[in-house]
Design a protein around this motif. Sequence first.
Motif, PDB file in Angstrom:
ATOM      1  N   LEU A 160       0.878  -1.314   0.030  1.00 25.92           N
ATOM      2  CA  LEU A 160       0.042  -0.112   0.241  1.00 25.92           C
ATOM      3  C   LEU A 160       0.844   1.283   0.123  1.00 25.92           C
ATOM      4  CD1 LEU A 160      -2.688   1.536   0.240  1.00 25.92           C
ATOM      5  CD2 LEU A 160      -2.483   1.094   2.756  1.00 25.92           C
ATOM      6  N   CYS A 161       2.042   1.203   0.893  1.00 18.07           N
ATOM      7  CA  CYS A 161       2.908   2.587   0.951  1.00 18.07           C
ATOM      8  C   CYS A 161       3.345   2.672  -0.532  1.00 18.07           C
ATOM      9  CB  CYS A 161       3.711   2.167   2.311  1.00 18.07           C
ATOM     10  SG  CYS A 161       3.124   2.256   3.754  1.00 18.07           S
ATOM     11  N   TRP A 162       4.102   1.648  -0.998  1.00 21.51           N
ATOM     12  CA  TRP A 162       4.606   1.910  -2.217  1.00 21.51           C
ATOM     13  C   TRP A 162       3.929   2.353  -3.459  1.00 21.51           C
ATOM     14  CZ3 TRP A 162       9.054   2.489  -4.533  1.00 21.51           C
ATOM     15  CH2 TRP A 162       9.208   2.507  -5.660  1.00 21.51           C
ATOM     16  N   PHE A 163       2.781   1.645  -3.680  1.00 19.14           N
ATOM     17  CA  PHE A 163       1.841   2.011  -4.826  1.00 19.14           C
ATOM     18  C   PHE A 163       1.316   3.304  -4.632  1.00 19.14           C
ATOM     19  CE2 PHE A 163       1.695  -2.691  -5.607  1.00 19.14           C
ATOM     20  CZ  PHE A 163       2.217  -2.534  -6.975  1.00 19.14           C
ATOM     21  N   ALA A 164       0.962   3.794  -3.152  1.00 16.31           N
ATOM     22  CA  ALA A 164       0.406   5.144  -2.743  1.00 16.31           C
ATOM     23  C   ALA A 164       1.636   6.197  -3.317  1.00 16.31           C
ATOM     24  CB  ALA A 164       0.035   5.362  -1.544  1.00 16.31           C
ATOM     25  N   ALA A 165       2.785   5.840  -2.878  1.00 20.27           N
ATOM     26  CA  ALA A 165       3.875   6.803  -3.141  1.00 20.27           C
ATOM     27  C   ALA A 165       4.158   6.857  -4.532  1.00 20.27           C
ATOM     28  CB  ALA A 165       5.142   6.320  -2.391  1.00 20.27           C
ATOM     29  N   LEU A 166       4.049   5.666  -5.260  1.00 21.78           N
ATOM     30  CA  LEU A 166       4.273   5.712  -6.600  1.00 21.78           C
ATOM     31  C   LEU A 166       3.184   6.662  -7.506  1.00 21.78           C
ATOM     32  CD1 LEU A 166       6.639   4.593  -8.463  1.00 21.78           C
ATOM     33  CD2 LEU A 166       5.142   2.528  -8.728  1.00 21.78           C
ATOM     34  N   GLY A 167       2.030   6.419  -7.008  1.00 23.98           N
ATOM     35  CA  GLY A 167       0.926   6.926  -7.899  1.00 23.98           C
ATOM     36  C   GLY A 167       0.821   8.395  -7.471  1.00 23.98           C
ATOM     37  N   PHE A 168       0.676   8.660  -6.112  1.00 23.36           N
ATOM     38  CA  PHE A 168       0.348  10.036  -5.610  1.00 23.36           C
ATOM     39  C   PHE A 168       1.622  11.016  -5.585  1.00 23.36           C
ATOM     40  CE2 PHE A 168      -3.230   7.723  -3.898  1.00 23.36           C
ATOM     41  CZ  PHE A 168      -4.096   8.323  -4.597  1.00 23.36           C
ATOM     42  N   GLY A 169       3.112  10.425  -5.628  1.00 17.62           N
ATOM     43  CA  GLY A 169       4.206  11.150  -5.404  1.00 17.62           C
ATOM     44  C   GLY A 169       4.670  11.230  -6.839  1.00 17.62           C
ATOM     45  N   ALA A 170       3.957  10.837  -7.893  1.00 18.73           N
ATOM     46  CA  ALA A 170       4.639  10.270  -9.371  1.00 18.73           C
ATOM     47  C   ALA A 170       5.350  11.875  -9.583  1.00 18.73           C
ATOM     48  CB  ALA A 170       3.670  10.237 -10.174  1.00 18.73           C
ATOM     49  N   ARG A 171       4.923  13.015  -9.462  1.00 20.49           N
ATOM     50  CA  ARG A 171       5.406  14.127  -9.990  1.00 20.49           C
ATOM     51  C   ARG A 171       6.607  14.348  -9.376  1.00 20.49           C
ATOM     52  NH1 ARG A 171       2.765  16.754 -14.335  1.00 20.49           N
ATOM     53  NH2 ARG A 171       0.440  15.939 -14.118  1.00 20.49           N
ATOM     54  N   LEU A 172       7.088  13.914  -8.324  1.00 23.16           N
ATOM     55  CA  LEU A 172       8.405  14.214  -7.872  1.00 23.16           C
ATOM     56  C   LEU A 172       9.250  12.797  -7.970  1.00 23.16           C
ATOM     57  CD1 LEU A 172       7.512  15.552  -4.285  1.00 23.16           C
ATOM     58  CD2 LEU A 172       8.292  16.632  -6.248  1.00 23.16           C
ATOM     59  N   LEU A 173       8.648  11.548  -7.793  1.00 26.60           N
ATOM     60  CA  LEU A 173       9.302  10.447  -7.955  1.00 26.60           C
ATOM     61  C   LEU A 173       9.564  10.140  -9.348  1.00 26.60           C
ATOM     62  CD1 LEU A 173       7.420   7.862  -5.279  1.00 26.60           C
ATOM     63  CD2 LEU A 173       9.784   8.705  -4.981  1.00 26.60           C
ATOM     64  N   GLY A 174       8.844  10.341 -10.199  1.00 29.70           N
ATOM     65  CA  GLY A 174       9.174  10.140 -11.531  1.00 29.70           C
ATOM     66  C   GLY A 174      10.599  10.675 -12.339  1.00 29.70           C
ATOM     67  N   ARG A 175      10.962  11.974 -11.540  1.00 34.31           N
ATOM     68  CA  ARG A 175      12.164  12.384 -11.952  1.00 34.31           C
ATOM     69  C   ARG A 175      13.343  11.508 -11.342  1.00 34.31           C
ATOM     70  NH1 ARG A 175      11.112  18.928 -10.325  1.00 34.31           N
ATOM     71  NH2 ARG A 175       9.199  19.185 -12.003  1.00 34.31           N
ATOM     72  N   PHE A 176      13.054  10.771 -10.132  1.00 37.17           N
ATOM     73  CA  PHE A 176      14.170  10.093  -9.580  1.00 37.17           C
ATOM     74  C   PHE A 176      14.020   8.618 -10.226  1.00 37.17           C
ATOM     75  CE2 PHE A 176      14.691   6.802  -6.286  1.00 37.17           C
ATOM     76  CZ  PHE A 176      16.269   7.170  -5.957  1.00 37.17           C
ATOM     77  N   LEU A 177      12.905   8.254 -10.387  1.00 34.42           N
ATOM     78  CA  LEU A 177      13.123   6.697 -11.020  1.00 34.42           C
ATOM     79  C   LEU A 177      13.323   6.677 -12.395  1.00 34.42           C
ATOM     80  CD1 LEU A 177       9.946   5.417  -9.096  1.00 34.42           C
ATOM     81  CD2 LEU A 177      12.116   5.176  -8.660  1.00 34.42           C
ATOM     82  N   THR A 178      13.431   7.603 -13.270  1.00 29.88           N
ATOM     83  CA  THR A 178      13.641   7.641 -14.297  1.00 29.88           C
ATOM     84  C   THR A 178      15.286   7.576 -14.677  1.00 29.88           C
ATOM     85  OG1 THR A 178      13.472  10.046 -14.933  1.00 29.88           O
ATOM     86  CG2 THR A 178      11.689   8.656 -15.566  1.00 29.88           C
ATOM     87  N   ARG A 179      15.942   7.684 -13.502  1.00 32.33           N
ATOM     88  CA  ARG A 179      17.577   7.840 -13.751  1.00 32.33           C
ATOM     89  C   ARG A 179      18.142   6.195 -13.574  1.00 32.33           C
ATOM     90  NH1 ARG A 179      18.491  12.716  -9.549  1.00 32.33           N
ATOM     91  NH2 ARG A 179      17.407  14.483 -10.784  1.00 32.33           N
TER      92      ARG A 179
END
Length: 205
Positions: A160-179
């Motif tokens: 639950l924590c991971w998918f919530a962070a990935l979905g709702f925090g995508a604007r921030l995490l997206g920049r990090f996880l594309t590296r």
Amino acid sequence: MTHALTAAAAGFGTGLSLIVSIGAQNAFVLRQGVRRDAVLAVVGICALSDAVLIALGVGGVGAVVVAWPGVVRTVGMVGGLFLLCYGVLAARRVLRPGAAGLSTEGEAAGSRRRAVLTCLAMTWLNPHVYLDTVFLLGSLAADRGALRWTFGLGAALASLCWFAALGFGARLLGRFLTRPAAWRVLDGLVAVTMLVLGATLMAGS
């Protein structure tokens, strides 16, 4: 109380290690989050599906262990071997990383219905999810005995924590996880966790 918290923490760490790996489902959730398209529905489906699969693993494998105590050693050996292989593969990705990180490119979902159906297909039609979530987590939970459901609850919470962070925090995490470097760090943590858990499980079998 201390034993329960330890079991829950172990479940959380193990569940997170299995979930945090580059793949189609994570890419899809991240993509939906970046576009802010049916995020709540997608996150809910992923987290709830994992909870159901974890419950099946904990209940199913646990029931087998209770009925046939001799199965514990076999389940422990097979589960430990799988964890060691999983850890080695993660370590290999650290030493020989791919050229790209998690891509958020692709066509938009188009509608909530399409997003939901795509998410369900990626979750329930993926054969690896049954091996990881049902068998592997189930075998690790069975090793906890009476605290196996506490272990499973920790694993479900990690999902639950991971998918919530990935979905709702995508604007921030997206920049990090594309590296690509970010996934080397995550794979390194996964490798260490899986190798330690695998060795521990096999040693106790």
